[in-house]
Design a protein around this motif. Structure first.
Motif, PDB file in Angstrom:
ATOM      1  N   ASN A  15      -6.544   3.101  -6.333  1.00 43.96           N
ATOM      2  CA  ASN A  15      -7.577   2.579  -6.587  1.00 43.96           C
ATOM      3  C   ASN A  15      -8.689   3.857  -5.589  1.00 43.96           C
ATOM      4  N   VAL A  40     -13.144  -6.502   7.351  1.00 45.85           N
ATOM      5  CA  VAL A  40     -12.131  -6.608   6.303  1.00 45.85           C
ATOM      6  C   VAL A  40     -12.237  -8.048   5.205  1.00 45.85           C
ATOM      7  N   PHE A  94       0.765  -1.697   0.288  1.00 44.99           N
ATOM      8  CA  PHE A  94       0.090  -0.300  -0.009  1.00 44.99           C
ATOM      9  C   PHE A  94       0.822   1.410  -0.114  1.00 44.99           C
ATOM     10  N   ILE A 121      -4.203  -7.454   3.623  1.00 45.63           N
ATOM     11  CA  ILE A 121      -4.402  -6.574   5.291  1.00 45.63           C
ATOM     12  C   ILE A 121      -4.428  -7.856   6.466  1.00 45.63           C
ATOM     13  N   HIS A 175      -6.602   0.662  12.286  1.00 49.17           N
ATOM     14  CA  HIS A 175      -6.389  -1.061  11.593  1.00 49.17           C
ATOM     15  C   HIS A 175      -6.987  -1.632  12.929  1.00 49.17           C
ATOM     16  N   SER A 215      -5.738  -7.564  -2.055  1.00 46.14           N
ATOM     17  CA  SER A 215      -5.691  -6.084  -0.936  1.00 46.14           C
ATOM     18  C   SER A 215      -6.354  -6.772   0.572  1.00 46.14           C
ATOM     19  N   ARG A 216      -6.670  -7.751   0.485  1.00 50.71           N
ATOM     20  CA  ARG A 216      -7.555  -7.930   1.449  1.00 50.71           C
ATOM     21  C   ARG A 216      -6.958  -9.436   1.752  1.00 50.71           C
ATOM     22  N   PHE A 238     -12.675  -4.052  -0.660  1.00 51.39           N
ATOM     23  CA  PHE A 238     -11.151  -5.085  -1.638  1.00 51.39           C
ATOM     24  C   PHE A 238     -11.187  -6.051  -2.518  1.00 51.39           C
ATOM     25  N   ASP A 239     -10.151  -5.967  -3.237  1.00 54.15           N
ATOM     26  CA  ASP A 239     -10.448  -6.973  -4.000  1.00 54.15           C
ATOM     27  C   ASP A 239      -9.348  -8.395  -3.571  1.00 54.15           C
ATOM     28  N   GLU A 240      -9.077  -9.782  -3.531  1.00 62.81           N
ATOM     29  CA  GLU A 240      -8.825 -10.495  -2.814  1.00 62.81           C
ATOM     30  C   GLU A 240      -7.001 -10.478  -2.742  1.00 62.81           C
ATOM     31  N   THR A 270     -11.004   1.837  -2.613  1.00 63.60           N
ATOM     32  CA  THR A 270      -9.917   1.509  -1.369  1.00 63.60           C
ATOM     33  C   THR A 270     -11.343   2.489  -0.508  1.00 63.60           C
TER      34      THR A 270
END
Length: 244
Positions: free
Chosen positions: A133, A153, A128, A167, A194, A163-164, A159-161, A136
């Motif tokens: 994007n 999350v 990140f 995190i 977070h 990014s997920r 989120f795309d996979e 987000t």
């Protein structure tokens, strides 16, 4: 790349003997004003050149004192330090949000750039480092100029996979993104927290406390951009051999 381009611009503008001399001019100015080298180089490239033969780059500029930072508990010399203010803002946000994981991103050229972080591992910060994007949560917080909570999350559509997964591997199960806003509501950055478990909605008191930090930090960042950064450019201009 930005530093190299700035060296070329300064070499041509001031007829310096070499790009190495331009680099030394950038480096000395960066250190004197405590501004990161890549930030100074980017500003050199984005700012219109001074008038030919002008002794000052910004002859009609009015300087202002730094805005208050009461919600960040900042005092003394730290009130003019970019790094110290971002550290103080992140620390305060983590306190309010009751977590140890978070990051600061600054808005630059249509994207968010990671500037400071706490409790997040290298895989996260590298993935990140630059967020382009617009869907987000952090980008949405900046774009909408409002706080956005991702309660879980693992199941959020935001989120795309990849990014997920990035995190979740930090131990984060939820996030909250808060814009850093100027006096006209413009977003100049985002602080995200977070959390190690899914979230419920933050209370109004907590949201108000976060908003106060975001407003003060955002106002200060604009002051820094239009005062200390321009001071640095002015110093660079007057220090160049042909600018005298």
């Amino acid at each position: 790349m930005g530093v190299a381009r700035a060296q070329q611009v300064l070499t041509a503008r001031y007829r310096l003997p070499s790009e190495r001399a331009a680099f030394e001019l950038l480096r000395e100015t960066s250190q004197r004003f405590n501004i990161k080298l890549h930030t100074l180089a980017d500003v050199v490239l984005r700012t219109p050149a001074p008038d030919a033969g002008a002794s000052l780059w910004f002859p009609r500029r009015t300087r202002h004192d730094p805005p208050p930072l009461s919600h960040l508990a900042m005092a003394g010399a730290g009130r003019t330090s970019h790094g110290a203010v971002l550290k103080g803002a992140l620390r305060r946000v983590l306190q309010v949000a009751e977590t140890t994981m978070g990051n600061v991103q600054l808005a630059e050229q249509g994207m968010l750039r990671m500037e400071r972080h706490a409790g997040l591992n290298r895989e996260f910060t590298e993935f990140f480092a630059f967020v382009r994007n617009p869907t987000t949560p952090c980008a949405q917080a900046a774009g909408r100029r409002q706080q956005i909570t991702v309660k879980d999350v693992a199941v959020a559509d935001a989120f795309d996979e990849e990014s997920r997964r990035t995190i979740l591997q930090t131990g984060s199960r939820a996030s909250h993104s808060m814009p850093l806003t100027g006096p006209r509501g413009q977003a100049v950055g985002v602080i995200s927290t977070h959390h190690d478990r899914p979230l419920t909605d933050f209370s109004r008191t907590r949201l108000a406390a976060l908003e106060a930090v975001g407003a003060q930090a955002g106002r200060w960042l604009l002051w820094h951009r239009y005062t200390l950064v321009l001071d640095a450019l002015e110093h660079l201009h007057t220090s160049a051999p042909t600018a005298r």
